[in-house]
Design a protein around this motif. Structure first.
Motif, PDB file in Angstrom:
ATOM      1  N   ASN A 188      38.968  49.644  32.209  1.00  0.00           N
ATOM      2  CA  ASN A 188      37.774  48.945  32.688  1.00  0.00           C
ATOM      3  C   ASN A 188      36.769  48.680  31.578  1.00  0.00           C
ATOM      4  O   ASN A 188      35.599  48.348  31.854  1.00  0.00           O
ATOM      5  CB  ASN A 188      37.113  49.772  33.797  1.00  0.00           C
ATOM      6  CG  ASN A 188      37.863  49.675  35.110  1.00  0.00           C
ATOM      7  OD1 ASN A 188      37.850  48.635  35.771  1.00  0.00           O
ATOM      8  ND2 ASN A 188      38.552  50.741  35.490  1.00  0.00           N
TER       9      ASN A 188
ATOM     10  N   ASN B 267      43.298  53.885  46.388  1.00  0.00           N
ATOM     11  CA  ASN B 267      42.303  54.483  45.505  1.00  0.00           C
ATOM     12  C   ASN B 267      42.933  55.440  44.499  1.00  0.00           C
ATOM     13  O   ASN B 267      42.446  55.599  43.386  1.00  0.00           O
ATOM     14  CB  ASN B 267      41.247  55.219  46.345  1.00  0.00           C
ATOM     15  CG  ASN B 267      40.109  55.765  45.526  1.00  0.00           C
ATOM     16  OD1 ASN B 267      40.013  56.966  45.298  1.00  0.00           O
ATOM     17  ND2 ASN B 267      39.230  54.888  45.065  1.00  0.00           N
ATOM     18  N   LYS B 268      44.029  56.069  44.915  1.00  0.00           N
ATOM     19  CA  LYS B 268      44.677  57.081  44.077  1.00  0.00           C
ATOM     20  C   LYS B 268      46.162  57.094  44.420  1.00  0.00           C
ATOM     21  O   LYS B 268      46.529  57.029  45.601  1.00  0.00           O
ATOM     22  CB  LYS B 268      44.045  58.449  44.350  1.00  0.00           C
ATOM     23  CG  LYS B 268      44.265  59.485  43.293  1.00  0.00           C
ATOM     24  CD  LYS B 268      43.426  60.727  43.626  1.00  0.00           C
ATOM     25  CE  LYS B 268      43.566  61.781  42.541  1.00  0.00           C
ATOM     26  NZ  LYS B 268      42.779  62.986  42.872  1.00  0.00           N
TER      27      LYS B 268
ATOM     28  N   ALA C 230      38.264  59.795  41.119  1.00  0.00           N
ATOM     29  CA  ALA C 230      38.517  58.866  42.221  1.00  0.00           C
ATOM     30  C   ALA C 230      38.020  59.392  43.563  1.00  0.00           C
ATOM     31  O   ALA C 230      37.928  58.630  44.534  1.00  0.00           O
ATOM     32  CB  ALA C 230      40.017  58.574  42.312  1.00  0.00           C
TER      33      ALA C 230
ATOM     34  N   GLN D  29      39.575  52.067  42.790  1.00  0.00           N
ATOM     35  CA  GLN D  29      38.397  52.641  42.153  1.00  0.00           C
ATOM     36  C   GLN D  29      37.768  51.659  41.169  1.00  0.00           C
ATOM     37  O   GLN D  29      36.552  51.679  40.943  1.00  0.00           O
ATOM     38  CB  GLN D  29      38.767  53.936  41.415  1.00  0.00           C
ATOM     39  CG  GLN D  29      37.586  54.636  40.770  1.00  0.00           C
ATOM     40  CD  GLN D  29      38.006  55.765  39.837  1.00  0.00           C
ATOM     41  OE1 GLN D  29      39.203  55.933  39.556  1.00  0.00           O
ATOM     42  NE2 GLN D  29      37.058  56.547  39.364  1.00  0.00           N
ATOM     43  N   SER D  30      38.580  50.780  40.602  1.00  0.00           N
ATOM     44  CA  SER D  30      38.083  49.795  39.635  1.00  0.00           C
ATOM     45  C   SER D  30      37.026  48.889  40.249  1.00  0.00           C
ATOM     46  O   SER D  30      36.160  48.369  39.537  1.00  0.00           O
ATOM     47  CB  SER D  30      39.243  48.953  39.089  1.00  0.00           C
ATOM     48  OG  SER D  30      40.127  49.755  38.324  1.00  0.00           O
TER      49      SER D  30
ATOM     50  N   ARG E 182      41.961  57.656  32.510  1.00  0.00           N
ATOM     51  CA  ARG E 182      42.763  56.821  33.403  1.00  0.00           C
ATOM     52  C   ARG E 182      41.924  55.747  34.070  1.00  0.00           C
ATOM     53  O   ARG E 182      42.425  54.685  34.435  1.00  0.00           O
ATOM     54  CB  ARG E 182      43.424  57.694  34.482  1.00  0.00           C
ATOM     55  CG  ARG E 182      44.420  58.702  33.939  1.00  0.00           C
ATOM     56  CD  ARG E 182      45.041  59.516  35.071  1.00  0.00           C
ATOM     57  NE  ARG E 182      45.990  60.501  34.568  1.00  0.00           N
ATOM     58  CZ  ARG E 182      46.685  61.326  35.336  1.00  0.00           C
ATOM     59  NH1 ARG E 182      46.530  61.273  36.650  1.00  0.00           N
ATOM     60  NH2 ARG E 182      47.525  62.190  34.814  1.00  0.00           N
ATOM     61  N   SER E 183      40.636  56.045  34.234  1.00  0.00           N
ATOM     62  CA  SER E 183      39.745  55.103  34.909  1.00  0.00           C
ATOM     63  C   SER E 183      38.958  54.230  33.945  1.00  0.00           C
ATOM     64  O   SER E 183      38.706  53.055  34.233  1.00  0.00           O
ATOM     65  CB  SER E 183      38.749  55.865  35.789  1.00  0.00           C
ATOM     66  OG  SER E 183      39.416  56.679  36.723  1.00  0.00           O
TER      67      SER E 183
ATOM     68  N   SER F  63      44.286  51.169  40.800  1.00  0.00           N
ATOM     69  CA  SER F  63      43.433  51.872  41.755  1.00  0.00           C
ATOM     70  C   SER F  63      42.300  50.976  42.229  1.00  0.00           C
ATOM     71  O   SER F  63      41.720  50.211  41.449  1.00  0.00           O
ATOM     72  CB  SER F  63      42.849  53.135  41.117  1.00  0.00           C
ATOM     73  OG  SER F  63      41.859  53.718  41.934  1.00  0.00           O
TER      74      SER F  63
ATOM     75  N   ILE G  34      33.814  50.685  39.735  1.00  0.00           N
ATOM     76  CA  ILE G  34      33.471  50.728  38.307  1.00  0.00           C
ATOM     77  C   ILE G  34      32.960  49.371  37.836  1.00  0.00           C
ATOM     78  O   ILE G  34      31.975  49.292  37.083  1.00  0.00           O
ATOM     79  CB  ILE G  34      34.679  51.185  37.468  1.00  0.00           C
ATOM     80  CG1 ILE G  34      35.073  52.615  37.847  1.00  0.00           C
ATOM     81  CG2 ILE G  34      34.374  51.098  35.983  1.00  0.00           C
ATOM     82  CD1 ILE G  34      36.324  53.120  37.158  1.00  0.00           C
TER      83      ILE G  34
ATOM     84  N   PHE H 215      33.836  59.826  36.771  1.00  0.00           N
ATOM     85  CA  PHE H 215      34.869  58.796  36.900  1.00  0.00           C
ATOM     86  C   PHE H 215      36.087  59.314  37.657  1.00  0.00           C
ATOM     87  O   PHE H 215      37.188  58.778  37.530  1.00  0.00           O
ATOM     88  CB  PHE H 215      35.284  58.274  35.521  1.00  0.00           C
ATOM     89  CG  PHE H 215      34.264  57.362  34.892  1.00  0.00           C
ATOM     90  CD1 PHE H 215      34.078  56.076  35.368  1.00  0.00           C
ATOM     91  CD2 PHE H 215      33.472  57.802  33.841  1.00  0.00           C
ATOM     92  CE1 PHE H 215      33.128  55.237  34.804  1.00  0.00           C
ATOM     93  CE2 PHE H 215      32.525  56.972  33.270  1.00  0.00           C
ATOM     94  CZ  PHE H 215      32.341  55.687  33.744  1.00  0.00           C
TER      95      PHE H 215
END
Length: 497
Positions: free
Chosen positions: A58, A216-217, A173, A95-96, A53-54, A93, A99, A171
């Motif tokens: 990316n 973030n999630k 979150a 979170q990218s 998913r992450s 997210s 990354i 990876f």
């Protein structure tokens, strides 16, 4: 004896002049987490199937191997896509951001084709250390007494536990969630204790950290309400009239971020959550679920799917993504159906909440390994180094949801006294603290409920990640107020303005 005391006092005074409590905590956390993350053989968390998913959106992919890359061992190397990435971002997210920074550093200093997971760990590590510094400084400011260094050590003892920092080399979150919690709590406590002469940087940091945490999630969407409550405290800051409109706008943005991240949840994730709410929630903690689900209008044969995952690694009774399951199960067991089911089976729901309460201390995922291959460790083996706090909490913290609720009520009650006294005295420290504690305790009370209703006990420990963080943050605040004698009397603290 007297000369020894004099020597110790002189040493501590020189030490405090050179190294502040905040710097002490940062150095200690840097050493402890740096050993775990970067000293070979490195440690982290293996993939339970969620990494895709992450990584795909990316531009990162798995390198081909002749062995399974799931659950058993940490994957140290990944491939970097060289051409057009045809994969859409599976999950929206923040979170990218982490990354992409890690990718940039990896290409700059290591390779443009191979991604080393340590660059992911490095990015989280640097932001994390900044959060530790700000949080410690907020708790101990302006003192450099022995108690201040004890407080710094407690912060490291709790938040440098490898149950938290192992996430950095992965990876998942959760590292971003921990980091943003450190920053947003540090900013509110700094505002409450008037740590910095200007208030707008900490106010800005709070809203940015909160919005990034919520986005973030996707499961974090309900947290917009909790942190919206925390933000109300900022409205009580004195000489802040010109910025109250901006603060109100910030609260609106926080709420909108929650709505936005909720709306971005894709149909596949909704389907997975709906299925696992049924198989890992409705069908659990009950002797014979067949009659209960039939009473709710669902074919009793689906009771055979108890405990099955949407993304099954082994043989599944029925394909969860099939049209048959969608028509006869998924379309019938939506959010409203689940609410009605638990309302008529309260004992079962309470049992599930107790299951969640037991998982609150399980910060370190049990289903994945923490070591790389060829490190001499067994598949799925977990790290025991620097886990004293999480091990202690896992052994002694009561696994009862009722206890968690009583603890939350206790924290709110204690800080409501300071809130009342500061309202009367027109001071603001107790007010800001109260709204922060209140927001954190809503996480403790409501996140387990939302998690059970939304996904059953599937990946429950990860869904509850912010619950132990909130409890630990509240505990640290309580200890800090006892040390500084500001639990109910903040007058002395504000006199330093």
């Amino acid at each position: 004896m007297r000369s020894l005391r004099k020597y110790i006092y002189s040493f501590l005074k020189k030490f405090s002049n050179v190294i502040s409590p905040a710097l002490f905590a940062t150095i200690l956390a840097a050493v402890i987490s740096g050993i775990i993350l970067f000293v070979p053989p490195i440690h982290g968390l293996a993939d339970n199937g969620d990494f895709y998913r992450s990584i795909l959106g990316n531009g990162i992919y798995r390198l081909p191997t002749n062995y399974s890359q799931y659950s058993d061992y940490v994957i140290p190397k990944f491939g970097i896509m060289q051409y057009f990435n045809e994969n859409n971002i599976a999950v929206l997210s923040s979170q990218s951001l982490f990354i992409q920074i890690a990718l940039f550093l990896n290409k700059l200093f290591y390779s443009r084709t191979i991604f080393d997971i340590r660059f992911m760990g490095l990015v989280y590590y640097l932001f994390y250390l900044g959060g530790i510094y700000l949080l410690t400084n907020a708790f101990v400011h302006p003192y450099r007494r022995i108690k201040s260094y004890v407080m710094a050590f407690l912060i490291v003892f709790i938040f440098a536990d490898s149950a938290y920092t192992l996430y950095f080399n992965s990876f998942f979150a959760e590292p971003g969630m921990l980091i943003f919690m450190l920053y947003l709590c540090a900013s509110i406590i700094s505002l409450a204790r008037n740590v910095y002469s200007r208030r707008w940087p900490m106010t800005f940091l709070f809203f940015i950290s909160t919005i990034l945490l919520i986005t973030n999630k996707q499961q974090n969407a309900p947290l917009a309400l909790s942190f919206g409550v925390v933000a109300i405290g900022i409205m009580f800051l004195p000489n802040f009239k010109a910025r109250r409109m901006a603060t109100a706008l910030g609260i609106v943005l926080v709420l909108m971020s929650g709505i936005g991240i909720y709306k971005s949840i894709g149909s596949e994730i909704v389907g997975a959550n709906t299925f696992q709410t049924f198989s890992h929630g409705v069908l659990l903690e009950t002797g014979d679920p067949t009659k209960k689900v039939e009473h709710g209008g669902v074919d009793g044969q689906f009771a055979l799917m108890r405990g099955e995952n949407y993304y099954s690694k082994d043989y599944a009774t029925l394909d969860p993504s099939s049209k048959y399951v969608k028509k006869h199960l998924m379309d019938k067991t939506g959010f409203g159906w689940v609410i009605r089911y638990y309302a008529s089976n309260l004992k079962q729901f309470n049992n599930l909440l107790d299951v969640a309460a037991k998982d609150i201390t399980a910060v370190q995922p049990r289903a994945v390994g923490d070591f790389v291959r060829k490190s001499g460790h067994k598949p799925g083996e977990q790290l025991k180094t620097f886990t004293a706090y999480s091990s202690f909490m896992g052994a002694f913290f009561p696994g009862k949801y009722a206890f968690d609720c009583l603890l939350a009520i206790g924290f709110i009650s204690v800080y409501s006294v300071g809130f009342y006294l500061d309202i009367k005295a027109k001071r603001y420290m107790g007010i800001l603290r109260f709204f922060l504690i209140f927001g954190l305790m809503t996480i403790v009370i409501f996140v387990p409920i939302v998690s059970i209703i939304g996904d059953g006990d599937a990946d429950l420990a990860k869904h509850l990640f912010l619950v132990p963080v909130s409890l630990n943050m509240s505990l640290l605040m309580f200890v800090s107020d006892l040390f500084n004698h500001t639990l109910w009397n903040t007058k002395g603290d504000e006199a330093r303005e």
